[in-house]
Every structure is written in C-alpha cells, then in structure tokens.
Design a protein around this motif. Structure first.
Motif, PDB file in Angstrom:
ATOM      1  N   UNK A 260      -0.614   8.495   5.568  1.00 41.64           N
ATOM      2  CA  UNK A 260       0.543   7.676   5.168  1.00 41.64           C
ATOM      3  C   UNK A 260       0.108   6.535   4.250  1.00 41.64           C
ATOM      4  N   UNK A 261       0.783   6.441   3.079  1.00 45.59           N
ATOM      5  CA  UNK A 261       0.417   5.430   2.103  1.00 45.59           C
ATOM      6  C   UNK A 261       1.585   4.563   1.668  1.00 45.59           C
ATOM      7  N   UNK A 262       2.064   3.700   2.557  1.00 45.97           N
ATOM      8  CA  UNK A 262       3.095   2.723   2.174  1.00 45.97           C
ATOM      9  C   UNK A 262       2.357   1.448   1.776  1.00 45.97           C
ATOM     10  N   UNK A 263       2.229   1.227   0.476  1.00 42.47           N
ATOM     11  CA  UNK A 263       1.392   0.124   0.001  1.00 42.47           C
ATOM     12  C   UNK A 263       1.991  -1.242   0.319  1.00 42.47           C
ATOM     13  N   UNK A 264       3.293  -1.295   0.527  1.00 48.64           N
ATOM     14  CA  UNK A 264       3.929  -2.460   1.150  1.00 48.64           C
ATOM     15  C   UNK A 264       5.225  -2.002   1.794  1.00 48.64           C
ATOM     16  N   UNK A 281       0.983  -5.141   3.949  1.00 46.65           N
ATOM     17  CA  UNK A 281       0.100  -4.541   2.943  1.00 46.65           C
ATOM     18  C   UNK A 281      -0.773  -3.465   3.586  1.00 46.65           C
ATOM     19  N   UNK A 282      -0.905  -3.495   4.922  1.00 46.08           N
ATOM     20  CA  UNK A 282      -1.802  -2.587   5.626  1.00 46.08           C
ATOM     21  C   UNK A 282      -1.147  -1.266   6.012  1.00 46.08           C
ATOM     22  N   UNK A 283       0.099  -1.065   5.597  1.00 46.49           N
ATOM     23  CA  UNK A 283       0.819   0.139   6.027  1.00 46.49           C
ATOM     24  C   UNK A 283       0.370   1.382   5.272  1.00 46.49           C
ATOM     25  N   UNK A 362      -5.736  25.907   8.328  1.00 45.71           N
ATOM     26  CA  UNK A 362      -6.020  26.306   9.708  1.00 45.71           C
ATOM     27  C   UNK A 362      -5.583  25.219  10.687  1.00 45.71           C
ATOM     28  N   UNK A 363      -5.656  23.973  10.231  1.00 41.44           N
ATOM     29  CA  UNK A 363      -5.289  22.819  11.056  1.00 41.44           C
ATOM     30  C   UNK A 363      -4.758  21.726  10.149  1.00 41.44           C
ATOM     31  N   UNK A 364      -3.786  20.980  10.636  1.00 46.65           N
ATOM     32  CA  UNK A 364      -3.307  19.781   9.931  1.00 46.65           C
ATOM     33  C   UNK A 364      -3.559  18.574  10.824  1.00 46.65           C
ATOM     34  N   UNK A 365      -4.097  17.533  10.220  1.00 47.81           N
ATOM     35  CA  UNK A 365      -4.245  16.242  10.905  1.00 47.81           C
ATOM     36  C   UNK A 365      -3.541  15.197  10.057  1.00 47.81           C
ATOM     37  N   UNK A 366      -2.601  14.478  10.647  1.00 49.55           N
ATOM     38  CA  UNK A 366      -2.019  13.349   9.915  1.00 49.55           C
ATOM     39  C   UNK A 366      -2.384  12.062  10.627  1.00 49.55           C
ATOM     40  N   UNK A 367      -2.539  11.015   9.856  1.00 52.66           N
ATOM     41  CA  UNK A 367      -2.828   9.712  10.444  1.00 52.66           C
ATOM     42  C   UNK A 367      -2.015   8.655   9.739  1.00 52.66           C
ATOM     43  N   UNK A 368      -1.453   7.759  10.551  1.00 57.66           N
ATOM     44  CA  UNK A 368      -0.486   6.814  10.003  1.00 57.66           C
ATOM     45  C   UNK A 368      -0.339   5.594  10.899  1.00 57.66           C
TER      46      UNK A 368
END
Length: 493
Positions: A260-264, A281-283, A362-368
């Motif tokens: 996840x890349x919400x810059x603000x 800013x850390x989102x 084969x696998x999905x990893x999401x991080x947010x």
C-alpha cells in the motif's frame, strides 16, 4: 554499515572493541592478560549479568600506551532472538553517540564455543544496524554519517571465511534496504509524491528487475478505477508501480507482493482530525517495505521470482475528489460502495491484488498500514496477519520467530463477511457496525479480490512507524517486515 574480517591474532587499531558476555566473565580471559582481566572484573559485578535485559558497559584499558575502549555487552543466560537484536541496537546507539568510524566486533559464537555457526552474530549486527540509524536528511548541520561506519569482525575460532563473508554481505544488504525503506517512510509528503516514489524506484539500479509504471488516465484504461478514484482529488496523480524480479529464469513460479502506497492520507472528505493526521506521510510504509525487499533480492541475486505491485496515491480533498456514497467498479469487475473515504487503502490494494491475480502467482502477500483498529488490538510492537492457507500461515510464523519481527494471526471470521455486503453494490468499503473488528473487516474486504490464490495480509499499522522508542527499532519508521518477508522468501524451495 560496512564489515571487514580482521586478523584472528590481533584486534584492529580502532576506536572500540565489542565483546558479548553471557553468564560469566570467563570469555575475557581468552582475550586479555591477567592484569587486564582483574581490572575489568573489579569494574564489573555479577549484577550486570543477573539482569534480564541486555546491557552494555564501557571500560577503558591501556594497551601499549594506547587507550582502548572495551564495550562489554551482556545477555541473559537463556537469551532469545529479540535479546540479540536489543543488544545489537544498544551497541549501534553507542557507536552513533560516540561518533565512531570504526569498531571491532568479537563474534558472539566465540563466547559460546560454536565453531560452525554465525546466526547469533548476524542478529546482533542487524540490531546494530537498527541502532545506528537516524534520519538527518533535513537537518542543516548533518550529524554523524552512520551509513559509512566500518565494523571489523574478529574471531579466535577457526572458521570458513567465505561463510562469514557471505553472512556479512547479506547483513550489509539487509540493513541498506531497511535504511532505504525507513528514509522513504520518514520523508515528508511534500517531498515524496507518487511520481517521486516511482523515480526513487527507477534510481535504485534494480538491474535484474523490469519496472513498469501505469499513470493517471492510463489507470482507467486498464480498469484500475479504484486506484484512479482514490488519487483523483490530488494534483499529484496516482500510479501503479510494477516491479518484476526474475531470479530464476528456469521457473515460471513466482510470489506476488503488494504494498500500500498512500503517500499522504488526509482521510479525504472524511477528514482525519488533529492528533491522527500529523503522521500520515507514513501511510506508504507497505510500498516502502515492498521496494526495500525488491532492492534486497536484486542485490543478493536470489534464485526466486517475485513480482511487486505498488499502488501509489495521495488521498486528499479536492474538486475532483471522491465522496461517501460513490460507487466504483473495480478491476475485478466487482462494484464498491464507498461509505468512508478514509478507508482508502483497501480500495487501492483491491485493484493491485486483482492485477496480481491475473498473473497467476503461487502466493500473494500484501502489506499495509491498513487499520487503526490493529494498533488498538496489538499496539506498536506486533503486526496482525491473516492467511487463507494453513501451511502459508505456519511459514510466516516461523519467519517471525526466526527474525524477531512479531506477528499475531487473526481470523478471517466468515460471519462478518455480510458486514461488507452493500445493499446497492457488490461490496461496501467499511462495516456499518461501528467500532467492531475493524482489522478483520479490512482483511475480509481484501479477501474478496484474491480469488483462490494462497494469500497473506499483513497489517503493519502499528509497527511501521513507532512514536515511543522501541527496544531495537528505535523511533520513527522501523522498516518492519523486510527481514520477516526476506526470510520467508529465502526459505521457499
């Protein structure tokens, strides 16, 4: 941070020598003469060893009329992975506070008599990397340049230098990638827009990667309406950054990582209040972590295929911003009713997950940094994770234990799925049941877009940016998840 293996018969001419003690001072006898040992033991007491927490203490000795700083690090007798990281962090802070350019580091395995083992030293040095870090980019008088510190590795046990060199090279690259992620997360939003993030990725010299960027109106052409809509209110236009690392050309198997890349994140029309908006800013910490992993795999030339999908947006208020009540068609074809514009991360991840699914990983990893509810539940020291596959969940837990990056598994509770079903669309982006199971609801929403692919969702809302000093991450951006997922990837057969 750079490493150098030094001659086994002598300490390097440097500013300090770091030596780890476990449950007695016997190790000192192996490195110092009788007079020095007596001096050390009079300055120390068993009290230092009886403490449950790692500690360090500095002693000044004179060798050949030259003062030597001896830094003794102590560990509990039954130490754990996190104790090694904590002790390394203390040593990193010591180097930084004393502004030392060089230091000698005696391998902890010498203390334990382990001839063919380097993992304890690896963890200590990773902790040292955490402790050395500081964010100085915007200070008019730059402080000590921590990135150029040289640590000389010393051992009296006969070892395979190639094995040690390989371990040290790996640690250097791990710490460097963590620094890149931490710098990005700490960078203010006026200096890190979606476009600038893409530029940073392109400048990292990812020579074994292929980079593709889908921007602005092209997002709509690709059916990525959720990403486009969330970023539509800002003059800094949205994008989907795709990075393909193919380290094993003989295989079509690959892992997908979505960050996840919400810059603000202002919250959009559902504006965040004072007290919550200042650190938004850390989102984009998930995006920074994904990029850090791509850099690490590229530099270590790992024999694995990993594709990265990084949706990048600014979630702001503007004349073209989306509103509560809007209905948007996602990349998957499912329609989403927006009930809260501050639940935007799951929207952009949904489209990115759909792109990943199309490429049959084969696998999905999401991080947010997905939910404030995760911070309420687990605080800032532990991330939540979800998995739709038991074997995959077990692998994540094993990597967590090995790296000391704490995670806790929460359930994909089926009875709550009805809470994200909209009356007028396929899905709604929040539950109408306020104040309940917010982290689970976010994961269930994402689960709607992974189809039958084995999948892990990491909610790093608490661990990505730490406001109260952590015992080995320190303060601010942590780089949490890079070591965890690197270990996971490194153990895939």
């Amino acid at each position: 941070m750079k490493f150098n293996i030094i001659d086994k018969n002598s300490f390097a001419a440097c500013e300090a020598v770091f030596l780890t003690v476990i449950d007695n001072f016997e190790i000192i006898n192996k490195y110092f003469n009788k007079k020095d040992c007596e001096t050390i033991k009079t300055l120390l007491s068993d009290e230092l060893l009886s403490n449950d927490e790692p500690k360090i203490k500095e002693i000044i000795l004179t060798k050949n009329k030259r003062p030597i700083k001896l830094v003794l690090g102590t560990l509990p007798k039954l130490f754990e992975v996190q104790d090694l990281l904590k002790l390394g962090f203390l040593y990193g802070e010591y180097i930084k506070s004393n502004k030392m350019n060089t230091s000698s580091f005696v391998m902890i395995e010498d203390t334990l008599g382990k001839k063919n083992y380097t993992e304890f030293t690896k963890l200590l040095l990773e902790g040292t990397g955490y402790g050395l870090y500081s964010f100085n980019t915007y200070k008019s008088k730059p402080e000590f340049e921590y990135k150029n510190v040289q640590i000389n590795i010393y051992t009296r046990i006969k070892r395979d230098n190639e094995e040690i060199s390989s371990m040290l090279n790996e640690v250097e690259k791990i710490i460097s990638s963590i620094y890149v992620a931490r710098d990005l997360i700490n960078t203010p939003a006026n200096e890190l827009t979606p476009e600038i993030f893409c530029q940073v990725a392109q400048k990292l010299n990812l020579d074994k990667c292929t980079i593709t960027i889908i921007k602005d109106e092209d997002l709509k052409k690709e059916g990525l309406n959720l990403i486009y809509t969330v970023g539509a209110g800002s003059k800094n236009r949205p994008a989907l950054l795709k990075i393909y690392y193919k380290g094993n050309s003989k295989s079509n198997n690959h892992i997908a990582i979505v960050g996840k890349g919400v810059t603000f994140d202002s919250g959009g029309t559902n504006l965040k209040p004072t007290g919550h908006i200042e650190t938004m800013k850390t989102d984009m910490a998930g995006a920074a972590t994904a990029l850090g992993i791509a850099k690490l795999l590229n530099e270590l030339n790992k024999k694995i295929n990993v594709s990265f999908y990084i949706p990048l947006v600014e979630n702001t208020i503007g004349y073209s911003a989306y509103r509560p009540g809007d209905i948007i068609k996602s990349k998957s074809g499912k329609t989403v009713e927006v009930l809260n514009t501050d639940a935007e991360g799951r929207l952009i991840l949904a489209d990115a997950l759909s792109v990943a699914v199309e490429e049959k990983p084969d696998t999905i990893i999401d991080l947010a940094t997905l939910t404030g509810a995760c911070v309420v539940a687990l605080g800032s020291h532990c991330a939540a994770f979800f998995a739709n596959d038991d074997e995959l969940a077990e692998s994540i837990m094993e990597s967590s234990e090995y790296t000391g990056e704490d995670v806790w598994m929460l359930p994909l509770y089926k009875d709550y799925k009805k809470r994200i079903k909209s009356k007028i669309a396929d899905l709604q982006n929040i539950s109408t049941r306020k104040g309940e199971a917010g982290t689970i609801i976010g994961a269930l929403f994402l689960n709607e877009f992974v189809e039958n692919t084995p999948w892990v969702h990491l909610d790093i809302a608490g661990t990505a940016f730490i406001e109260e000093k952590h015992p080995f991450y320190g303060e601010g951006a942590s780089g949490f998840g890079i070591r965890l997922l690197y270990d996971f990837l490194d153990n895939i057969n």
